[in-house]
Design a protein around this motif. Structure first.
Motif, short mmCIF file in Angstrom:
data_model
loop_
_atom_site.label_atom_id
_atom_site.label_comp_id
_atom_site.label_asym_id
_atom_site.label_seq_id
_atom_site.Cartn_x
_atom_site.Cartn_y
_atom_site.Cartn_z
N ALA A 128 -12.78 2.63 8.44
CA ALA A 128 -13.28 1.84 7.31
C ALA A 128 -12.77 2.32 5.96
N HIS A 129 -12.46 3.61 5.85
CA HIS A 129 -12.08 4.15 4.54
C HIS A 129 -10.59 4.08 4.27
N LEU A 130 -9.83 3.50 5.19
CA LEU A 130 -8.39 3.41 5.00
C LEU A 130 -7.90 1.97 5.01
N GLY A 131 -6.80 1.75 4.34
CA GLY A 131 -6.16 0.45 4.31
C GLY A 131 -4.69 0.60 4.62
N ALA A 132 -3.94 -0.43 4.31
CA ALA A 132 -2.52 -0.41 4.62
C ALA A 132 -1.72 -1.11 3.53
N ARG A 133 -0.52 -0.60 3.30
CA ARG A 133 0.42 -1.26 2.40
C ARG A 133 1.58 -1.70 3.27
N VAL A 134 1.85 -2.97 3.24
CA VAL A 134 2.94 -3.54 4.04
C VAL A 134 4.04 -4.00 3.10
N ASP A 135 5.26 -3.58 3.38
CA ASP A 135 6.43 -3.93 2.56
C ASP A 135 7.08 -5.17 3.16
N LEU A 136 6.91 -6.28 2.49
CA LEU A 136 7.35 -7.55 3.06
C LEU A 136 8.86 -7.65 3.24
N GLY A 137 9.60 -6.75 2.60
CA GLY A 137 11.05 -6.80 2.76
C GLY A 137 11.57 -5.92 3.88
N ASN A 152 -5.61 -8.51 11.57
CA ASN A 152 -5.57 -7.70 12.79
C ASN A 152 -5.33 -6.22 12.55
N LEU A 153 -4.57 -5.90 11.52
CA LEU A 153 -4.32 -4.48 11.25
C LEU A 153 -5.62 -3.75 10.92
N PRO A 154 -6.48 -4.30 10.08
CA PRO A 154 -7.73 -3.59 9.77
C PRO A 154 -8.61 -3.32 10.98
N ARG A 155 -8.42 -4.06 12.06
CA ARG A 155 -9.28 -3.87 13.23
C ARG A 155 -9.11 -2.49 13.86
N VAL A 156 -7.98 -1.86 13.59
CA VAL A 156 -7.73 -0.56 14.22
C VAL A 156 -7.78 0.59 13.22
N LEU A 157 -8.01 0.27 11.96
CA LEU A 157 -8.06 1.32 10.95
C LEU A 157 -9.50 1.73 10.70
N ALA A 216 -5.86 -0.05 -1.64
CA ALA A 216 -5.57 -1.31 -0.94
C ALA A 216 -6.47 -2.42 -1.46
N GLY A 217 -5.89 -3.43 -2.07
CA GLY A 217 -6.68 -4.60 -2.48
C GLY A 217 -7.13 -5.29 -1.23
N GLY A 218 -8.42 -5.29 -0.93
CA GLY A 218 -8.84 -5.71 0.41
C GLY A 218 -8.41 -4.59 1.35
N ARG A 219 -8.10 -4.88 2.56
CA ARG A 219 -7.71 -3.82 3.48
C ARG A 219 -6.20 -3.67 3.59
N VAL A 220 -5.49 -4.80 3.52
CA VAL A 220 -4.05 -4.76 3.67
C VAL A 220 -3.41 -5.34 2.41
N THR A 221 -2.58 -4.55 1.79
CA THR A 221 -1.87 -5.01 0.60
C THR A 221 -0.45 -5.39 0.99
#
Lengths: 353, 353
Positions: B272-281, B265-270, B342-347
């Protein structure tokens, strides 16, 4: 929800499904295939008012130009068990048309023209070709009505749906200028004419009984002509209602003849102190209904409640306007009368055969 | 469709049902009882914009005051198989809340506030108390959101629905000024912050797998705390999103974390040339999700696609705005990055336990 990502028990993605997903009975690849098949239909049914591209969480429709006194008119509906009959014969495209045209009828009788439509299609195990056919039908009917197909949802829910069964739900949003809303029950008088517009068949009501009767008639399912007649899609009354305006005629009320037939739908638009007398000989009731009535052994009070019996919409108009409206596909079918004269609200007189 | 006349295989009427109707498996009296039970809920959830009285073919909502540049934003959705779990435990009111709040989320992320809602409830044999409970929940959630419950439909379809199963479908229509629509992908830059708003539980996605896991765990169904947590209704993000405005913060984008989780779902609003890094902690993942992940043996790439894992909505904001938004129930969970990073869109980085 969004057009390009249809809901599933587990959301469709481009990655390989985990064993867990498959074990839970949900097929992601089928979901992706469904989306690919329906995208062309969707693209064909946009209008200039649509702002959103597929992929958003919601669909966007510009309200600019609606007018300061616009009223939005909305309705949500399914097609009932006509879908079961359609499924038995693999005839899904017509169901999409049914869905849209039923909804169009529900808002046209309030004086509203369609703006946009959203669909929901659900089944146990996703069959992409079924979804694509339904959406193609939805798109066909939307295009014909100048209505934008704004969004939709497909749900795959084993355990909720009987295998092979499909439910389709549509929501339509339309608009009317406030001073053109219908009905106008305060303007209705005894002596006003009832003009009936022909239906194309049972439309989307009475199919539980139809299927019950078919099940009891060996060989009926092989009667192609009969099945074709039963699956004929719900007529769109948008052209006819638009035609009233263009003829300079303003109906006092319009009744969409859906579940409950003429008997239950006509009173919905009449004031409490008035009823209606309907002359059963005033329009040609299609043979299909005679067949169904004989099979079911229904009397008139039942038949004219279960099925539309050939009339899909009734307009209440000044008697002087009636002749201008009667013509191909429409007939003067009765009159508004005082309630004291109406046994119940609608009195059926004469005979239809 | 209309609030006071709910659809059935054969339309509900006040007369005695013909033998034919009962033979076809449709109970008209039950339909009338359902309507009576739900009418109070419906009456409680009108707003001053609603023009129609129950009984019309469609619901009417005044568009006056929307503004010349208003854009209507609409979405249709079901609650998926959460309804099956709710049904097993007789917990129907929360499903009505789920339906509305999921739809609110789908339009809130476009910057729209709700105007009105329509519901569709279908099952094999009509259970009026179930319908009344669902509609009560719908009305609760609509009232809380200042959203008018404009209309609905109930369908009784033996042969389509598994006995005891219920499907509920909602359609929401909202509005936003054109210059306030979201997302604004062209404004998003590497370094922008991702602020996650806590979910109240799985919301309405991932329940096919949840039920599969419950079925495989003897005694789980008797764990009241677990069932309560699983049936917690979908949170409404309307207050939070409204709060952004009131804090003078304009998000660049909002992503509703539904089917597909954060990963899809996050990539749906980004862009195409950008991704996201999410910190699971970065946020406290509720114990419920740890339990589910362990039961299912899911790795992170699966878990963060099936379930929301404690985050129901993600806001993409200027890094300088992030602290103002972080607080009770929300956390800075990551950053926008270049796609090459970003490996894929969301890391997903780090560990959540």
């Amino acid at each position: 929800m969004s057009r390009s990502r249809r809901r599933h028990g587990v959301q469709a993605t481009a990655t390989q499904p985990a064993d867990a997903y498959r074990a839970a009975g949900v097929d992601i690849d089928a979901g992706n295939r469904a989306v690919a098949l329906l995208s062309q239909s969707v693209a064909s049914a946009g209008t200039p008012h649509v702002l959103s591209a597929p992929g958003g969480f919601g669909g966007m429709y510009s309200a600019a130009g609606l007018g300061a006194d616009a009223v939005l008119v909305a309705s949500t509906d399914g097609v009932g068990t006509k879908a079961v009959l359609a499924g038995r014969h693999g005839r899904w495209r017509g169901i999409g048309v049914d869905l849209v045209n039923h909804c169009i009828g529900d808002i046209a009788v309030h004086g509203a023209r369609p703006l946009f439509f959203l669909d929901y299609i659900a089944m146990a195990a996703l069959e992409p070709e079924v979804v694509a056919e339904v959406v193609a039908g939805v798109a066909d009917a939307c295009r014909a009505a100048g209505c934008a197909l704004l969004g939709g949802e497909t749900a795959e829910m084993p355990g909720t749906y009987v295998p092979g069964a499909v439910d389709v739900v549509g929501t339509i949003v339309g608009a009317a200028p406030k001073d053109r809303l219908l009905p106008r029950p305060e303007t209705i008088r005894p002596g006003d004419a009832l003009v009936g517009l022909a239906s194309s068949g049972p439309h989307t009501n009475g199919y539980s009984l139809i299927r019950h009767l078919l099940d009891g008639s060996p060989g009926a399912a092989a009667d192609t002509g009969l099945i074709d007649a039963l699956l004929e899609p719900h007529r769109s009354y948008l052209p006819a209602v638009t035609g009233f305006s263009e003829a300079g005629i303003r109906p006092k009320a319009l009744a969409h003849i859906t579940g409950g037939g003429i008997l239950d739908n006509l009173p919905r638009v009449l004031p409490a102190h008035l009823g209606a007398r309907v002359d059963l000989g005033a329009w040609p009731v299609p043979q299909l209904f005679a067949t169904l009535v004989d099979w079911g052994g229904l009397d008139d009070s039942e038949a004219f409640r279960v099925w539309n019996m050939g009339i899909g919409l009734v307009a209440v108009v000044e008697a002087s306007d009636a002749d201008a409206l009667a013509g191909q596909g429409s007939s003067v079918i009765g009159t508004v009368i005082d309630i004291a004269d109406a046994g119940g609200r609608v009195t059926l007189e004469g005979s239809w055969r």
